[in-house]
Scaffold this active site. Structure first.
Site, PDB file in Angstrom:
ATOM      1  N   CYS A  38       3.757  -4.317   3.187  1.00  0.00           N
ATOM      2  CA  CYS A  38       3.402  -4.654   1.809  1.00  0.00           C
ATOM      3  C   CYS A  38       4.597  -5.002   0.940  1.00  0.00           C
ATOM      4  O   CYS A  38       4.430  -5.375  -0.223  1.00  0.00           O
ATOM      5  CB  CYS A  38       2.613  -3.506   1.184  1.00  0.00           C
ATOM      6  SG  CYS A  38       1.063  -3.185   2.041  1.00  0.00           S
ATOM      7  N   HIS A  49       4.051   0.203  -8.131  1.00  0.00           N
ATOM      8  CA  HIS A  49       3.234  -0.184  -6.981  1.00  0.00           C
ATOM      9  C   HIS A  49       1.763   0.154  -7.243  1.00  0.00           C
ATOM     10  O   HIS A  49       0.881  -0.657  -6.989  1.00  0.00           O
ATOM     11  CB  HIS A  49       3.741   0.536  -5.732  1.00  0.00           C
ATOM     12  CG  HIS A  49       3.103   0.087  -4.462  1.00  0.00           C
ATOM     13  ND1 HIS A  49       3.266  -1.182  -3.957  1.00  0.00           N
ATOM     14  CD2 HIS A  49       2.298   0.741  -3.578  1.00  0.00           C
ATOM     15  CE1 HIS A  49       2.603  -1.296  -2.819  1.00  0.00           C
ATOM     16  NE2 HIS A  49       1.998  -0.147  -2.570  1.00  0.00           N
ATOM     17  N   HIS A 109      -5.475  -4.405  -3.700  1.00  0.00           N
ATOM     18  CA  HIS A 109      -4.188  -4.300  -3.011  1.00  0.00           C
ATOM     19  C   HIS A 109      -4.095  -5.482  -2.051  1.00  0.00           C
ATOM     20  O   HIS A 109      -4.772  -5.524  -1.025  1.00  0.00           O
ATOM     21  CB  HIS A 109      -4.103  -2.972  -2.266  1.00  0.00           C
ATOM     22  CG  HIS A 109      -2.739  -2.678  -1.720  1.00  0.00           C
ATOM     23  ND1 HIS A 109      -1.818  -3.648  -1.420  1.00  0.00           N
ATOM     24  CD2 HIS A 109      -2.129  -1.490  -1.410  1.00  0.00           C
ATOM     25  CE1 HIS A 109      -0.715  -3.099  -0.956  1.00  0.00           C
ATOM     26  NE2 HIS A 109      -0.873  -1.789  -0.959  1.00  0.00           N
TER      27      HIS A 109
END
Length: 373
Positions: free
Chosen positions: A128, A261, A296
Site C-alpha cells: 500500500c 493513513h 482503501h
C-alpha cells in the site's frame, strides 16, 4: 547538484469521480463513494467502492490498463507535459491475485503507450506504499539529475480475490470505515488511480508551467515486524516521518497539515496515534484522512492522498473525515468532524503504512506566489 521539484500536473480516478475540483468539492461536502452491494464475495461487509459486482466478462488486467492509461493521460494534459515524460508507476497486487499469469511490466507498458507516452515505465511495488514510493522515487531521480520530468503515482483495481483475502485476514469492517473513531472496526476496499507530474522547478518556470506545489522531501522505512501488522511501537513509521522532514530541511513545527493513513483498523489507527503523539509535541497540525470517502485503494492510496494534501495546501482547508463522529480520546491532533477545517501556513505531509512493514512519508509545500499562475 540537486534540483527543487515542482508538481505541475495532477489527476485522479476515485470512487467519487475524476475531476480534481469536482472530487475535492465532494470531499469538502462530506460525501463518500462507498455503497452497499449484494455481493456474495464480501463475507464480512456489504460495502465497496467503484466495482461492487464485476460482470462475467470482466478482466482485472483490462481494468488495470484502462484505469492507468486514462488517469496518466489526464495528468499529462493537466501539466502540458511532453510525451517523453518518464512514467513511474506503483501498484500493490494490481490484477495479479486474480490473473497470476499477468506481467507487471507488460500491462504498465501497454497503459503508458495507450496514454501517449513514449518512454518505457519504471514500476514500483511495495504494497500500500506503492503510490507514495513511486512519487518518492521520481522526485529522487529529478533531484539527482537522472530525469528532468516524471509522471508518477499509483493504481490498483478492486478484484474479488483482494476482497476475499482481506476478509480472511479480518481487516474488513462489518459496518463502515471510521478512521480514528471510537467505533472503528476495520477498513473497506476501493479502487483508484492517482498520478502527479513532477519536474525540475527551474524547468517548470522556464516553460511557464503552473506550479501546484513543491515537493520538499520524502522518507521511508520498514518495520521488519510481521507480514501484515505494523510494529505497535510506531518506531518504523516515526523513522519514516523524521527522515522525510530531515530531507525537506524542516521540523515537526513546520507542519500545518497531516494526511494520515487512516485505514480504520484498530491496530493501524493505534499505531498512527502513537506516532503522531510522539512526533508533534509542540505545534499541533490538523490531521485528516480520505479512505472513508475513497475506500482503501491499496497501491493507489498514497498517490490519491498526496493529491489531497496538495489541494488542502492550495485551499488552506481540509475536508471532514467521513464516518468520524466520536474521535478517539487519545488522538493527539485536531480532526475535522462534520465539516471542513481551516489550516495555517506550513508544510503538508502524507503518511502511508503498508503490509510488509513499508512506511513512507511525503512532504509538500505551497508554491511561490509567482509560480501559481
Amino acid at each position: 547538484m540537486t534540483h527543487d521539484v515542482a508538481v505541475t500536473g495532477m489527476a485522479w480516478t476515485t470512487a467519487l469521480g475524476t475531476g480534481l475540483d469536482e472530487v475535492w468539492g465532494q470531499l469538502l461536502g462530506g460525501a463518500t463513494g462507498l455503497r452497499e452491494t449484494e455481493s456474495t464475495l464480501v463475507l464480512r461487509n456489504r460495502l465497496a467502492a467503484q466495482v461492487p459486482d464485476p460482470p462475467a466478462d470482466w478482466s482485472p488486467t483490462r481494468r488495470q490498463v484502462g484505469l492507468t492509461a486514462a488517469t496518466l493521460r489526464r495528468a499529462i494534459e493537466h501539466a502540458g507535459a511532453p510525451p517523453d515524460t518518464l512514467p513511474v508507476i506503483g501498484t500493490s497486487y494490481g490484477p495479479h491475485l486474480d490473473e497470476p499469469s499477468g506481467d507487471l511490466r507488460r500491462w504498465a507498458a501497454e497503459a503508458t503507450a495507450a496514454a501517449g507516452l513514449t518512454r518505457p515505465p519504471l514500476t514500483v511495488t511495495s504494497a500500500c506504499s506503492s503510490g507514495s514510493d513511486a512519487i518518492a522515487a521520481a522526485a529522487r531521480l529529478i533531484r539527482e539529475g537522472a530525469a528532468e520530468a516524471c509522471v508518477c503515482g499509483g493504481v490498483d483495481v478492486l478484484t474479488p480475490a483482494k476482497r476475499l483475502a482481506h476478509t480472511a485476514l479480518g481487516t474488513m469492517s462489518p459496518t463502515l470505515l471510521r478512521s480514528f473513531d471510537l467505533r472503528h472496526d476495520g477498513t473497506l476496499l476501493g479502487e483508484g488511480a492517482g498520478f502527479c507530474v513532477l519536474e525540475r522547478l527551474d524547468r517548470a518556470r522556464s516553460r511557464g508551467a503552473v506550479v501546484h506545489a513543491v515537493m520538499r522531501g520524502s522518507g521511508s522505512s520498514n518495520d521488519a515486524a510481521t507480514m501484515t501488522s505494523p510494529d505497535l511501537s510506531g518506531d518504523g513509521v516515526l523513522l519514516a516521518v523524521r527522515r522525510a522532514l530531515s530531507d525537506a530541511g524542516a521540523s515537526a513545527d513546520d507542519v500545518a497539515v497531516v494526511n494520515a493513513h487512516g485505514s480504520g483498523t484498530p491496530v493501524n489507527d493505534h499505531v498512527e496515534t502513537v506516532v503522531l503523539s510522539r512526533m508533534f509535541t509542540g505545534r499541533r497540525p490538523v490531521a485528516f484522512a480520505t479512505k472513508g470517502a475513497f475506500g482503501h485503494t491499496l497501491g493507489a492510496t498514497g498517490a490519491l492522498e498526496a493529491i489531497a494534501v496538495i489541494l488542502a495546501l492550495r485551499e488552506s482547508k481540509v475536508p471532514p473525515v467521513y464516518g468520524l463522529s466520536e474521535p478517539a480520546e487519545d488522538f493527539p491532533l485536531p480532526l475535522p468532524v462534520g465539516g471542513p477545517s481551516e489550516i495555517g501556513e506550513g508544510l503538508g505531509i502524507s503518511v502511508t503504512l503498508a503490509f510488509g512493514g513499508f512506511n513512507t512519508c511525503l512532504v509538500f509545500a505551497r508554491p511561490v506566489v509567482g509560480d501559481v499562475g
